[in-house]
Design a protein around this motif. Structure first.
Motif, PDB file in Angstrom:
ATOM      1  N   GLN A 273       0.838  -1.203   0.000  1.00 46.80           N
ATOM      2  CA  GLN A 273       0.000   0.000   0.000  1.00 46.80           C
ATOM      3  C   GLN A 273       0.874   1.255   0.000  1.00 46.80           C
ATOM      4  N   GLY A 274       1.957   1.223   0.774  1.00 43.80           N
ATOM      5  CA  GLY A 274       2.881   2.353   0.792  1.00 43.80           C
ATOM      6  C   GLY A 274       3.525   2.585  -0.560  1.00 43.80           C
ATOM      7  N   GLN A 275       3.911   1.492  -1.228  1.00 38.87           N
ATOM      8  CA  GLN A 275       4.470   1.616  -2.580  1.00 38.87           C
ATOM      9  C   GLN A 275       3.454   2.242  -3.524  1.00 38.87           C
ATOM     10  N   ALA A 276       2.239   1.724  -3.498  1.00 39.06           N
ATOM     11  CA  ALA A 276       1.203   2.221  -4.414  1.00 39.06           C
ATOM     12  C   ALA A 276       0.916   3.696  -4.168  1.00 39.06           C
ATOM     13  N   ALA A 277       1.043   4.149  -2.929  1.00 34.49           N
ATOM     14  CA  ALA A 277       0.784   5.554  -2.600  1.00 34.49           C
ATOM     15  C   ALA A 277       1.822   6.492  -3.188  1.00 34.49           C
ATOM     16  N   LEU A 278       2.920   5.953  -3.689  1.00 40.33           N
ATOM     17  CA  LEU A 278       3.952   6.774  -4.332  1.00 40.33           C
ATOM     18  C   LEU A 278       3.583   7.125  -5.776  1.00 40.33           C
ATOM     19  N   PHE A 279       2.479   6.570  -6.253  1.00 42.76           N
ATOM     20  CA  PHE A 279       2.032   6.748  -7.635  1.00 42.76           C
ATOM     21  C   PHE A 279       0.795   7.638  -7.675  1.00 42.76           C
ATOM     22  N   THR A 280       0.570   8.274  -8.812  1.00 48.85           N
ATOM     23  CA  THR A 280      -0.661   9.026  -9.009  1.00 48.85           C
ATOM     24  C   THR A 280      -1.828   8.045  -9.051  1.00 48.85           C
ATOM     25  N   ASP A 281      -3.033   8.543  -8.837  1.00 50.08           N
ATOM     26  CA  ASP A 281      -4.222   7.680  -8.851  1.00 50.08           C
ATOM     27  C   ASP A 281      -4.352   6.893 -10.147  1.00 50.08           C
ATOM     28  N   ASP A 282      -3.979   7.520 -11.261  1.00 54.69           N
ATOM     29  CA  ASP A 282      -4.147   6.896 -12.574  1.00 54.69           C
ATOM     30  C   ASP A 282      -2.824   6.419 -13.171  1.00 54.69           C
ATOM     31  N   ALA A 283      -1.852   6.133 -12.325  1.00 56.83           N
ATOM     32  CA  ALA A 283      -0.524   5.728 -12.795  1.00 56.83           C
ATOM     33  C   ALA A 283      -0.594   4.448 -13.624  1.00 56.83           C
ATOM     34  N   ARG A 284       0.445   4.279 -14.428  1.00 55.31           N
ATOM     35  CA  ARG A 284       0.571   3.097 -15.278  1.00 55.31           C
ATOM     36  C   ARG A 284       1.971   2.533 -15.087  1.00 55.31           C
ATOM     37  N   VAL A 285       2.057   1.213 -14.907  1.00 55.51           N
ATOM     38  CA  VAL A 285       3.336   0.517 -14.853  1.00 55.51           C
ATOM     39  C   VAL A 285       3.313  -0.554 -15.928  1.00 55.51           C
ATOM     40  N   ALA A 286       4.314  -0.536 -16.784  1.00 63.56           N
ATOM     41  CA  ALA A 286       4.452  -1.543 -17.830  1.00 63.56           C
ATOM     42  C   ALA A 286       5.753  -2.301 -17.591  1.00 63.56           C
ATOM     43  N   VAL A 287       5.675  -3.631 -17.639  1.00 60.65           N
ATOM     44  CA  VAL A 287       6.823  -4.494 -17.383  1.00 60.65           C
ATOM     45  C   VAL A 287       7.277  -5.106 -18.698  1.00 60.65           C
ATOM     46  N   TYR A 288       8.580  -4.973 -18.983  1.00 57.69           N
ATOM     47  CA  TYR A 288       9.147  -5.465 -20.239  1.00 57.69           C
ATOM     48  C   TYR A 288      10.250  -6.466 -19.967  1.00 57.69           C
ATOM     49  N   ASP A 289      10.312  -7.476 -20.816  1.00 60.07           N
ATOM     50  CA  ASP A 289      11.419  -8.422 -20.807  1.00 60.07           C
ATOM     51  C   ASP A 289      12.241  -8.127 -22.059  1.00 60.07           C
ATOM     52  N   GLY A 290      12.960  -7.037 -22.028  1.00 61.59           N
ATOM     53  CA  GLY A 290      13.702  -6.535 -23.174  1.00 61.59           C
ATOM     54  C   GLY A 290      13.342  -5.085 -23.402  1.00 61.59           C
TER      55      GLY A 290
END
Length: 154
Positions: A34-51
């Motif tokens: 929850q603490g990690q998520a609070a470091l992001f904006t409400d509408d944040a986006r995280v994309a994970v890439y393998d390359g």
């Protein structure tokens, strides 16, 4: 020719953003999803890439704090993690900024009676935004450059 000396407010912004990046790693290692998520904006986006993102599609995309908190909670699957942040470049432009941070993420767990260590070399490509006087992640691209997984001794 040397680059111009940053203004004090630019230095303060860059330090605040580095604190944000380091807080993310610290909270990950403390299993505070929850603490990690609070470091992001409400509408944040995280994309994970393998390359590289310009040559691959993301293997995972998370949108908003609820999805982020759920995903960050998966770190509880490991007995221990340690994230070492390395070089961090940041370019500030008003209330927005971009940056890239290198990280070695260590994950330790027991699998079929064998202690296992996985080290991931990660680069985070970030977009930051200042809201209410605080810096937040608006978008984070997590790029895995390599992974080393091996038996480990206590």
């Amino acid at each position: 020719m040397s680059s111009p000396t940053p203004m004090p407010e630019q230095v303060a912004d860059r330090l605040a953003i580095r604190d944000l990046v380091d807080a993310y790693a610290h909270l990950a290692d403390r299993r505070d999803a929850q603490g990690q998520a609070a470091l992001f904006t409400d509408d944040a986006r995280v994309a994970v890439y393998d390359g590289e993102p310009d040559t691959t599609e993301p293997v995972q995309v998370l949108n908003g704090r609820d999805e982020l908190a759920e995903a960050f909670g998966s770190l509880r699957n490991y007995d221990r993690t340690t994230h070492f942040n390395g070089q961090c470049t940041v370019t500030v432009d008003g209330d927005g900024a971009t940056g890239e941070t290198y990280c070695l993420a260590h994950h330790l767990w027991v699998e079929e009676g064998q202690r296992t260590l996985m080290v991931m070399s990660i680069r985070y490509q970030d977009t930051f935004v200042r809201q209410g006087g605080r810096w937040f992640f608006a978008e984070r691209r997590l790029i895995t450059d390599w992974v080393d997984r091996r038996p480990s001794t206590a």
